[in-house]
Design a protein around this motif. Structure first.
Motif, short mmCIF file in Angstrom:
data_model
loop_
_atom_site.label_atom_id
_atom_site.label_comp_id
_atom_site.label_asym_id
_atom_site.label_seq_id
_atom_site.Cartn_x
_atom_site.Cartn_y
_atom_site.Cartn_z
N LYS A 150 9.49 23.24 37.86
CA LYS A 150 10.78 23.15 38.56
C LYS A 150 10.95 21.71 39.05
CE LYS A 150 11.22 27.79 38.86
NZ LYS A 150 10.93 28.20 37.53
N PRO A 151 12.17 21.34 39.47
CA PRO A 151 12.32 19.98 40.01
C PRO A 151 11.37 19.73 41.18
CG PRO A 151 14.47 20.99 39.67
CD PRO A 151 13.45 22.07 39.40
N LYS A 187 19.75 25.30 33.51
CA LYS A 187 20.70 24.71 34.47
C LYS A 187 20.56 23.21 34.40
CE LYS A 187 21.27 27.99 38.21
NZ LYS A 187 20.64 28.33 39.48
N ALA A 188 21.66 22.51 34.16
CA ALA A 188 21.59 21.05 33.96
C ALA A 188 20.93 20.37 35.15
CB ALA A 188 22.98 20.49 33.73
N GLU A 189 21.25 20.83 36.35
CA GLU A 189 20.72 20.16 37.54
C GLU A 189 19.19 20.34 37.62
OE1 GLU A 189 22.99 21.37 40.94
OE2 GLU A 189 21.54 20.37 42.26
N ASP A 190 18.72 21.54 37.33
CA ASP A 190 17.27 21.79 37.41
C ASP A 190 16.53 21.04 36.29
OD1 ASP A 190 17.75 23.37 39.54
OD2 ASP A 190 17.46 25.29 38.48
N PHE A 191 17.06 21.17 35.07
CA PHE A 191 16.41 20.48 33.95
C PHE A 191 16.46 18.97 34.20
CE2 PHE A 191 16.32 19.56 29.16
CZ PHE A 191 15.00 19.96 29.02
N GLY A 192 17.60 18.51 34.71
CA GLY A 192 17.75 17.09 35.00
C GLY A 192 16.78 16.60 36.07
N GLY A 193 16.52 17.45 37.06
CA GLY A 193 15.57 17.08 38.10
C GLY A 193 14.18 16.88 37.51
N ILE A 194 13.83 17.70 36.54
CA ILE A 194 12.52 17.58 35.88
C ILE A 194 12.50 16.32 35.00
CG2 ILE A 194 10.95 18.70 34.24
CD1 ILE A 194 12.15 21.41 35.32
N ILE A 195 13.59 16.12 34.27
CA ILE A 195 13.69 14.91 33.42
C ILE A 195 13.56 13.65 34.28
CG2 ILE A 195 15.35 13.55 32.06
CD1 ILE A 195 16.47 16.29 31.05
#
Ligand code: PEP
Length: 244
Positions: A208-209, A232-240
């Motif tokens: 998770k982020p 979820k873009a925000e969650d995936f983005g937090g990991i990225i």
């Protein structure tokens, strides 16, 4: 040698044509990230999602190129649809479809023949962890699931403890380090130092982020294979964003 981190999303059996907006959002917001990004949607969406800045992968393939295998899809078909990669030997395939290490090895060969990068998953069950046989299990899976011919370009290994997938539970960081160090040394014994240093080894299971940064700091962790949080873009983005 510094390995570029890879954050891979496994959408599993989720996503309709409208999910193109999710990929576009990820690409727009996080496309310039420091890591490589791979999204593995259902095979029905590969053609619709191809062609952007984000690599696209399948979630499984058959080892034959074509033939009488109702419901299956070949590596050549995935590549033809626009895939760059394919996840193989995910624990849900091993459990739900009885996939063995030998089948995963044949699928990996087929993926390589089609020019796809294979993301080969290994991982112990909760019982195996409790019994202290984690490394035995991972070692056996690596030996039998990966065919000869691995390179840093055609192979990614994903360590996914079965008990951590979709549960919100993750191993201690020291346990992740132990397994990732072990995988690196097994790759070295089998394929030599140069190849072993080039192959990326991802951690997967409830990333998770909020825990990604800590996981990415662990020795020999080169990114993540992400299930739920990739939807979820925000969650995936937090990991990225945590993958530097
Ligand atoms: C997965 O299924 O590969 C996975 C890691 O799932 P989750 O992130 O939801 O635990």
């Amino acid at each position: 040698m510094a390995r570029k981190k890879l954050v891979a999303g496994n959408w599993k059996m989720n996503g309709l044509l409208a999910s193109k907006s999710l990929l576009l959002e990820i690409s727009r917001e996080y496309g310039n990230a420091a890591c490589d990004i791979l999204v593995c949607p259902p095979a029905t969406l590969i053609n619709a999602l191809r062609g952007g800045t984000i690599a696209i992968g399948g979630q499984d393939c058959h080892w034959n190129e074509s033939g009488a295998h109702t419901g299956d899809i070949s590596a050549a078909m995935l590549a033809d649809a626009g895939a760059d990669a394919v996840i193989l030997g995910h624990s849900e395939r091993r459990t739900d479809h009885g996939e063995t290490d030998e089948m995963v090895a044949k699928k990996t060969e087929a993926a390589w023949k089609a020019g796809l990068m294979a993301v080969v998953c290994v991982g112990e069950t909760g019982d195996e962890r409790d019994a202290g046989t984690t490394l035995d299990r991972i070692g056996a899976q690596l030996d039998a699931s990966i065919p000869d011919g691995a390179t840093g370009k055609n192979l990614v290994v994903a360590y996914e403890p079965v008990w951590a997938i979709g549960t919100g539970r993750i191993p201690e960081m020291s346990d992740i380090a132990e397994v990732h160090d072990f995988i690196r040394s097994k790759l070295k014994d089998r394929f030599g130092g140069d190849t072993a240093e080039a192959v990326r080894v991802l951690y997967g299971g409830s990333v998770k982020p909020g825990n990604a940064e800590e996981i990415f700091a662990v020795s020999n962790v080169d990114g993540a294979l992400v299930g739920g949080a990739s939807l979820k873009a925000e969650d995936f983005g937090g990991i990225i964003s945590a993958a530097k």
